[in-house]
Design a protein around this motif. Structure first.
Motif, mmCIF file in Angstrom:
data_model
loop_
_atom_site.group_PDB
_atom_site.id
_atom_site.type_symbol
_atom_site.label_atom_id
_atom_site.label_comp_id
_atom_site.label_asym_id
_atom_site.label_seq_id
_atom_site.Cartn_x
_atom_site.Cartn_y
_atom_site.Cartn_z
ATOM 1 N N THR A 129 -13.362 -42.308 3.006
ATOM 2 C CA THR A 129 -12.900 -41.964 4.344
ATOM 3 C C THR A 129 -12.549 -43.242 5.095
ATOM 4 O OG1 THR A 129 -13.430 -40.651 6.316
ATOM 5 C CG2 THR A 129 -15.179 -42.051 5.461
ATOM 6 N N ASP A 130 -11.854 -43.106 6.219
ATOM 7 C CA ASP A 130 -11.529 -44.243 7.069
ATOM 8 C C ASP A 130 -12.511 -44.298 8.232
ATOM 9 O OD1 ASP A 130 -9.388 -44.992 5.516
ATOM 10 O OD2 ASP A 130 -7.922 -43.866 6.690
ATOM 11 N N LEU A 131 -12.990 -45.515 8.537
ATOM 12 C CA LEU A 131 -14.000 -45.712 9.562
ATOM 13 C C LEU A 131 -13.532 -46.685 10.622
ATOM 14 C CD1 LEU A 131 -17.188 -46.326 7.363
ATOM 15 C CD2 LEU A 131 -16.599 -44.210 8.563
ATOM 16 N N GLU A 132 -13.923 -46.424 11.861
ATOM 17 C CA GLU A 132 -13.847 -47.433 12.905
ATOM 18 C C GLU A 132 -15.032 -48.364 12.730
ATOM 19 O OE1 GLU A 132 -13.677 -45.698 16.754
ATOM 20 O OE2 GLU A 132 -11.848 -44.553 16.349
ATOM 21 N N PHE A 133 -14.761 -49.663 12.700
ATOM 22 C CA PHE A 133 -15.803 -50.647 12.394
ATOM 23 C C PHE A 133 -15.649 -51.793 13.377
ATOM 24 C CE2 PHE A 133 -18.408 -52.175 8.600
ATOM 25 C CZ PHE A 133 -18.902 -53.304 9.234
ATOM 26 N N THR A 134 -16.626 -51.964 14.260
ATOM 27 C CA THR A 134 -16.548 -53.032 15.254
ATOM 28 C C THR A 134 -16.856 -54.384 14.623
ATOM 29 O OG1 THR A 134 -18.873 -52.743 15.883
ATOM 30 C CG2 THR A 134 -17.248 -51.453 17.092
ATOM 31 N N ASP A 135 -16.478 -55.447 15.324
ATOM 32 C CA ASP A 135 -16.766 -56.841 14.957
ATOM 33 C C ASP A 135 -15.895 -57.384 13.825
ATOM 34 O OD1 ASP A 135 -18.660 -56.811 16.913
ATOM 35 O OD2 ASP A 135 -20.387 -57.168 15.612
ATOM 36 N N LEU A 136 -14.950 -56.595 13.316
ATOM 37 C CA LEU A 136 -14.074 -57.103 12.264
ATOM 38 C C LEU A 136 -12.819 -57.710 12.862
ATOM 39 C CD1 LEU A 136 -14.140 -54.262 9.578
ATOM 40 C CD2 LEU A 136 -15.657 -56.248 9.800
ATOM 41 N N THR A 137 -12.161 -58.583 12.096
ATOM 42 C CA THR A 137 -10.825 -59.004 12.477
ATOM 43 C C THR A 137 -9.910 -57.795 12.372
ATOM 44 O OG1 THR A 137 -10.350 -59.669 10.195
ATOM 45 C CG2 THR A 137 -11.186 -61.378 11.690
ATOM 46 N N ASP A 138 -8.916 -57.709 13.253
ATOM 47 C CA ASP A 138 -8.016 -56.559 13.265
ATOM 48 C C ASP A 138 -8.821 -55.261 13.318
ATOM 49 O OD1 ASP A 138 -5.709 -55.057 13.216
ATOM 50 O OD2 ASP A 138 -5.389 -55.258 11.042
ATOM 51 N N ALA A 139 -9.781 -55.207 14.287
ATOM 52 C CA ALA A 139 -10.734 -54.099 14.345
ATOM 53 C C ALA A 139 -10.064 -52.762 14.655
ATOM 54 C CB ALA A 139 -11.811 -54.393 15.377
ATOM 55 N N GLU A 140 -8.833 -52.797 15.189
ATOM 56 C CA GLU A 140 -8.149 -51.535 15.470
ATOM 57 C C GLU A 140 -7.704 -50.833 14.189
ATOM 58 O OE1 GLU A 140 -4.999 -52.193 18.182
ATOM 59 O OE2 GLU A 140 -6.303 -52.784 19.847
ATOM 60 N N ARG A 141 -7.590 -51.576 13.102
ATOM 61 C CA ARG A 141 -7.236 -50.966 11.815
ATOM 62 C C ARG A 141 -8.504 -50.449 11.150
ATOM 63 N NH1 ARG A 141 -6.683 -53.421 6.691
ATOM 64 N NH2 ARG A 141 -6.797 -55.488 7.668
ATOM 65 N N SER A 162 -25.416 -50.561 15.472
ATOM 66 C CA SER A 162 -24.578 -49.768 14.591
ATOM 67 C C SER A 162 -23.134 -50.239 14.736
ATOM 68 C CB SER A 162 -24.686 -48.278 14.939
ATOM 69 O OG SER A 162 -23.758 -47.524 14.170
ATOM 70 N N LEU A 163 -22.509 -50.617 13.627
ATOM 71 C CA LEU A 163 -21.124 -51.091 13.621
ATOM 72 C C LEU A 163 -20.143 -50.010 13.198
ATOM 73 C CD1 LEU A 163 -21.630 -54.601 11.946
ATOM 74 C CD2 LEU A 163 -21.652 -54.038 14.380
ATOM 75 N N ALA A 164 -20.633 -49.013 12.463
ATOM 76 C CA ALA A 164 -19.771 -47.908 12.015
ATOM 77 C C ALA A 164 -20.656 -46.707 11.734
ATOM 78 C CB ALA A 164 -18.983 -48.287 10.762
ATOM 79 N N ALA A 165 -20.087 -45.513 11.948
ATOM 80 C CA ALA A 165 -20.856 -44.287 11.745
ATOM 81 C C ALA A 165 -19.938 -43.177 11.270
ATOM 82 C CB ALA A 165 -21.562 -43.875 13.045
ATOM 83 N N ARG A 202 -12.394 -57.496 4.970
ATOM 84 C CA ARG A 202 -12.843 -57.860 6.307
ATOM 85 C C ARG A 202 -14.354 -57.844 6.474
ATOM 86 N NH1 ARG A 202 -9.721 -53.876 9.933
ATOM 87 N NH2 ARG A 202 -9.869 -52.634 8.017
ATOM 88 N N VAL A 203 -15.063 -57.009 5.713
ATOM 89 C CA VAL A 203 -16.523 -57.027 5.799
ATOM 90 C C VAL A 203 -17.065 -58.336 5.225
ATOM 91 C CG1 VAL A 203 -18.654 -55.879 5.108
ATOM 92 C CG2 VAL A 203 -16.651 -54.513 5.722
ATOM 93 N N HIS A 204 -16.512 -58.771 4.097
ATOM 94 C CA HIS A 204 -16.931 -60.054 3.524
ATOM 95 C C HIS A 204 -16.533 -61.214 4.438
ATOM 96 C CE1 HIS A 204 -17.195 -57.421 -0.001
ATOM 97 N NE2 HIS A 204 -18.041 -58.313 -0.490
ATOM 98 N N GLU A 205 -15.367 -61.112 5.072
ATOM 99 C CA GLU A 205 -14.961 -62.145 6.022
ATOM 100 C C GLU A 205 -15.942 -62.224 7.190
ATOM 101 O OE1 GLU A 205 -11.009 -61.049 7.067
ATOM 102 O OE2 GLU A 205 -10.092 -62.042 5.334
ATOM 103 N N LEU A 206 -16.380 -61.059 7.686
ATOM 104 C CA LEU A 206 -17.382 -61.046 8.753
ATOM 105 C C LEU A 206 -18.653 -61.738 8.288
ATOM 106 C CD1 LEU A 206 -18.709 -60.135 11.410
ATOM 107 C CD2 LEU A 206 -19.154 -57.915 10.327
ATOM 108 N N PHE A 207 -19.095 -61.439 7.068
ATOM 109 C CA PHE A 207 -20.317 -62.063 6.565
ATOM 110 C C PHE A 207 -20.174 -63.574 6.451
ATOM 111 C CE2 PHE A 207 -23.137 -63.214 2.908
ATOM 112 C CZ PHE A 207 -24.326 -63.075 3.604
#
Length: 215
Positions: A129-141, A162-165, A202-207
């Motif tokens: 599924t597609d998730l909204e995930f805060t704190d990422l680069t290009d977070a609107e995608r 919580s960053l995504a749900a 982007r999750v690895h980039e955040l890390f």
């Protein structure tokens, strides 16, 4: 992103080790497989990969790594756990597996959350599924998330964000969380690529930004 001086350990006992290493390298960092305590020396952060949480627990104890890993986490080093890695980081499991000696599976802990194993169902209930995930680069995608026998977070402690749900049966279930230098996702960003493409990074980039104290 200039991450060439970042060495990221990937716990290499079982699970999606190669996929995480490929994502780390695609972000410009150096992936270091970790099977022994001394291999944690010199890494800036550690990834606990997706896999089978009970098997990983047994192997961590068999390799004598449990105390070293707990010390690494307690020492404030950045650690990211995906799927089974989220379970290993959790302080509490609502439904721990019980071994033949009647002992419940253990976690490394450090992340003040309660998780439920296989919360979305067994292997045949795996989904994307597609998730909204805060704190990422290009977070609107949105993030395209792959859930395979995935846990969810039933309870977040103080200081855990919580960053995504996902919404299940009318309830919001956290599937990505962060507390300080600890990051965890229920899903597998490392397996979204095709062929030689690492896919969602982007999750690895955040890390890695967390490791560089930029996030």
């Amino acid at each position: 992103m200039n991450s060439s001086n970042q060495r990221v350990g990937v716990l290499a006992l079982q699970g999606d080790v190669r996929e995480h290493a490929r994502a780390v390298e695609a972000c410009g960092a150096v992936a270091v497989p970790v099977r022994r305590a001394e291999e944690l020396t010199g890494v800036a952060g550690l990834i606990l990969p997706g896999g089978e949480s009970t098997t990983m627990d047994k192997l961590i104890r068999a390799f004598g790594l449990a105390e070293t890993l707990r010390e690494f986490i307690a020492g404030g080093h950045p650690v990211y756990g995906s799927c089974a890695g989220m379970i290993l980081l959790a302080d509490r499991i609502t439904d721990p597996a019980i071994d033949l000696k009647g002992q419940p599976q253990q976690t490394l802990g450090g992340l003040d959350i309660t998780v439920r194993r296989n919360a979305f169902g067994r292997q045949r209930e795996s989904f994307e599924t597609d998730l909204e995930f805060t704190d990422l680069t290009d977070a609107e995608r949105p993030v395209h998330a792959v859930f395979i026998r995935a846990p969810w977070v039933e309870e977040l402690g103080a200081g855990v964000q919580s960053l995504a749900a996902v919404r299940i049966d009318g309830a919001e279930r956290a599937v990505a969380v962060r507390s300080g230098n600890l990051l965890a996702t229920s899903f597998h960003p490392e397996v979204t690529g095709h062929g030689e493409s690492p896919g969602e990074l982007r999750v690895h980039e955040l890390f890695i930004r967390m490791m560089k104290q930029e996030a």
